[in-house]
Design an enzyme around this catalytic site. Structure first.
Site, PDB file in Angstrom:
ATOM      1  N   ASP A   1     -14.523  15.799  -9.096  1.00  0.00           N
ATOM      2  CA  ASP A   1     -13.532  15.049  -9.875  1.00  0.00           C
ATOM      3  C   ASP A   1     -13.351  15.612 -11.288  1.00  0.00           C
ATOM      4  OD1 ASP A   1     -13.055  13.458  -7.753  1.00  0.00           O
ATOM      5  OD2 ASP A   1     -13.939  11.633  -8.583  1.00  0.00           O
TER       6      ASP A   1
ATOM      7  N   SER B   1     -14.789 -16.512   8.835  1.00  0.00           N
ATOM      8  CA  SER B   1     -14.400 -17.256   7.637  1.00  0.00           C
ATOM      9  C   SER B   1     -15.540 -17.394   6.635  1.00  0.00           C
ATOM     10  CB  SER B   1     -13.877 -18.644   8.026  1.00  0.00           C
ATOM     11  OG  SER B   1     -14.863 -19.367   8.744  1.00  0.00           O
TER      12      SER B   1
ATOM     13  N   ASP C   1       0.862  -1.185   0.000  1.00  0.00           N
ATOM     14  CA  ASP C   1       0.000   0.000   0.000  1.00  0.00           C
ATOM     15  C   ASP C   1       0.892   1.226   0.000  1.00  0.00           C
ATOM     16  OD1 ASP C   1      -1.902   1.928   0.339  1.00  0.00           O
ATOM     17  OD2 ASP C   1      -2.485   1.332   2.360  1.00  0.00           O
TER      18      ASP C   1
ATOM     19  N   ASP D   1      -7.378   0.578  -5.404  1.00  0.00           N
ATOM     20  CA  ASP D   1      -6.921   1.963  -5.368  1.00  0.00           C
ATOM     21  C   ASP D   1      -6.653   2.436  -6.796  1.00  0.00           C
ATOM     22  OD1 ASP D   1      -5.920   4.411  -4.624  1.00  0.00           O
ATOM     23  OD2 ASP D   1      -4.638   3.616  -3.038  1.00  0.00           O
TER      24      ASP D   1
ATOM     25  N   ASP E   1      -3.268   4.276   2.578  1.00  0.00           N
ATOM     26  CA  ASP E   1      -4.674   4.653   2.730  1.00  0.00           C
ATOM     27  C   ASP E   1      -5.578   3.436   2.916  1.00  0.00           C
ATOM     28  OD1 ASP E   1      -4.638   3.545   0.214  1.00  0.00           O
ATOM     29  OD2 ASP E   1      -5.365   5.322  -0.832  1.00  0.00           O
TER      30      ASP E   1
ATOM     31  N   ASN F   1     -14.138   5.485  -8.699  1.00  0.00           N
ATOM     32  CA  ASN F   1     -15.289   4.836  -9.329  1.00  0.00           C
ATOM     33  C   ASN F   1     -15.253   4.918 -10.847  1.00  0.00           C
ATOM     34  OD1 ASN F   1     -15.984   7.471  -9.847  1.00  0.00           O
ATOM     35  ND2 ASN F   1     -17.916   7.448  -8.706  1.00  0.00           N
TER      36      ASN F   1
ATOM     37  N   ASN G   1      -5.000   5.411  -7.330  1.00  0.00           N
ATOM     38  CA  ASN G   1      -3.788   6.223  -7.276  1.00  0.00           C
ATOM     39  C   ASN G   1      -3.064   5.886  -5.982  1.00  0.00           C
ATOM     40  OD1 ASN G   1      -1.760   8.150  -7.191  1.00  0.00           O
ATOM     41  ND2 ASN G   1      -3.059   9.809  -7.943  1.00  0.00           N
TER      42      ASN G   1
END
Length: 515
Positions: A223, A263, A184, A205, A188, A231, A207
């Site tokens: 955006d 589980s 990661d 992710d 984040d 999305n 970015n």
């Protein structure tokens, strides 16, 4: 279910994976030396059984069946290499003992992967030899008394103590010790890699170098310049100058799905081909590396967060997919925060891995589904170890208060009740376990008894021939479900509505309560 990861890990490293259900170190009970020995014993018995059966199926020698098994394994995670190293070390002893008609129980006790502790019963999967056990065991020990491998098996009951297995053990264990992505870049809690708690567990992710770009957040300035909520919707429509995010998503009430589960929620699955000699082929273990790095779970097929069709060929329609089909603005907004062995009593250890910002993110639907481990225990007296309604009430209230302080306003929380697990025994006990299908000699009842004897059963409480114990377990499960229902109908929180849903395997009817 209670912790069986050591069995699965040990067996994998011994070439195969045997069990139908699993759990991880998330269990509140740290494994004792006896449990560790029990895990290794099960692993040994299963692998030796498979080697015997491969020789039987292909009418070959034991040496050839060991080679065959190794040839099926992929090179990823050093599985094939490890396999050949293991048979080089233990193969000669297996050949000697199996050639004298010693069964897997005798062999594993001889090599001390199985041990009978003083005052404890003799645990065995297959019928005992006609000769007295001590005589048979001593006879087997004489056959391999000069074997150099005995010093390895005596040095530790943990197969991972073997030098050449330490590296792969560490890599596999690291996958289950943390419930956040192993890789990661921006920390984040979202990743561009699939396994090791990557995007099979929570949305991919878009970015990984910008911690302010992740699934589920409210779009940054609609955006206009980049996709901040991952999305796939960003930019401006050149025809009217309206941002696409605003045009398609404004007022659509986007929301994510978050699962807090065990589980079952993680979609734990062991392929029958991994333990059925007559079905093994070069294709059998193709997905084994992926399964190992996902803790033997398949969250991408989960009923809550799944986004792929089922590995069983059954078309899935998860809650996430329903949200996505209803509103594509929900794309990638899912989190499967489930762990093998999770229960109400250990959820707090990994609850903080939940990712939701009250100010920046969309509301979420959170499903609490700890459906087994509060009553499923592998101990000799599982009833005494079960979660009480009082303890459940306290832990659930702490969980709900945590959620209230982290979820955006307008969220929803659903408490799932516990099922009646008597179906496990009722439907399986007289069927042949995969290891017993070839020779019609091992039923699920036999396998359950073996695990219970070693005190490593995933659910001694329900996977038992003791009808009284099974009944007591179901009664406790009902008490805990009633406790969850009571909380849902009596408690209010500022940032989410609270509901309760019954879990009923038999009728498939779900009744919702809440406020």
């Amino acid at each position: 279910m209670t912790s069986l990861w050591n069995i699965l890990l040990a067996t994998t490293l011994f070439l195969l994976l045997p069990l139908h259900t699993s759990a991880s170190p998330a269990s509140e009970d740290q494994p004792s030396a006896r449990h560790s020995s029990g895990h290794t014993c099960v692993a040994c018995v299963v692998v030796v059984s498979v080697i015997e059966q491969l020789a039987q199926v292909h009418n070959s020698t034991v040496e050839a069946s060991m080679e065959r098994l190794c040839s099926y394994l992929p090179e990823k995670l050093f599985l094939k290499t490890t396999c050949y190293l293991v048979i080089r070390m233990f193969g000669p002893d297996l050949v000697k003992l199996l050639s004298t008609d010693m069964n897997a129980d005798v062999l594993c006790h001889t090599l001390e992967f199985c041990k009978q502790d003083p005052g404890q019963p003799l645990c065995h999967l297959y019928p005992l030899p006609k000769e007295p056990w001590k005589f048979t065991l001593e006879k087997a020990r004489q056959i391999v008394k000069k074997s150099p491998t005995l010093k390895h098996s005596r040095s530790s009951s943990d197969v991972c103590s073997l030098p050449f297995l330490a590296k792969i053990c560490q890599r596999i264990k690291s996958a289950i010790e943390n419930s956040v992505p192993f890789k990661d870049g921006d920390s984040d809690k979202y990743s561009i890699f699939p396994t090791l708690r990557g995007y099979t567990w929570r949305g991919r992710d878009c970015n990984d170098s910008n911690k302010m770009a992740y699934p589920g957040r409210r779009p940054d300035n609609w955006d206009i310049h980049e996709d901040s909520n991952c999305n796939g919707i960003w930019g401006v429509d050149p025809k009217d100058g309206i941002p696409y995010e605003k045009k398609f998503c404004e007022g659509s009430q986007p929301r994510g799905i978050i699962l807090l589960g065990d589980s079952a929620g993680a979609h734990f699955h062991i392929s029958p081909e991994w333990i059925t000699a007559s079905q093994m082929s070069l294709k059998s273990f193709i997905n084994l590396p992926i399964a190992l790095t996902n803790e033997l779970d398949w969250p991408q097929f989960s009923g809550a967060t799944g986004f792929l069709d089922s590995i069983s060929g059954i078309k899935e329609n998860s809650i996430y997919l329903r949200l996505w089909k209803r509103n594509h603005c929900n794309h990638r907004d899912y989190q499967n925060i489930s762990r093998n062995g999770a229960s109400s009593q250990n959820l707090e250890r990994f609850l903080e891995t939940l990712s939701r910002n009250q100010l920046l993110d969309h509301p979420a639907i959170v499903i609490y589904a700890m459906i087994g481990n509060d009553v499923c225990k592998g101990k000799v007296d599982p009833v005494a170890a079960m979660t009480t309604p009082e303890k459940l009430y306290s832990s659930i209230m702490r969980t709900l208060k945590y959620l209230n302080s982290h979820l955006p306003n307008g969220s929803h929380v659903i408490l799932y009740g516990l099922p009646d697990g008597t179906f496990l025994w009722d439907n399986l006990h007289n069927r042949y376990y995969p290891l017993g299908q070839l020779n019609k000699d091992v039923t699920y009842a036999h396998f359950y008894s073996f695990l219970n004897c070693l005190q490593v059963s995933p659910c001694h409480s329900w996977m038992s021939s003791n009808k009284t114990l099974r009944t007591l377990t179901s009664e406790r499960a009902k008490q805990l479900s009633n406790t969850l229902k009571k909380i849902a109908t009596s408690q209010k929180f500022t940032n989410f509505d609270l509901f309760y849903m019954d879990f009923d395997f038999r009728d498939r009817r779900f009744t919702a309560f809440g406020r």
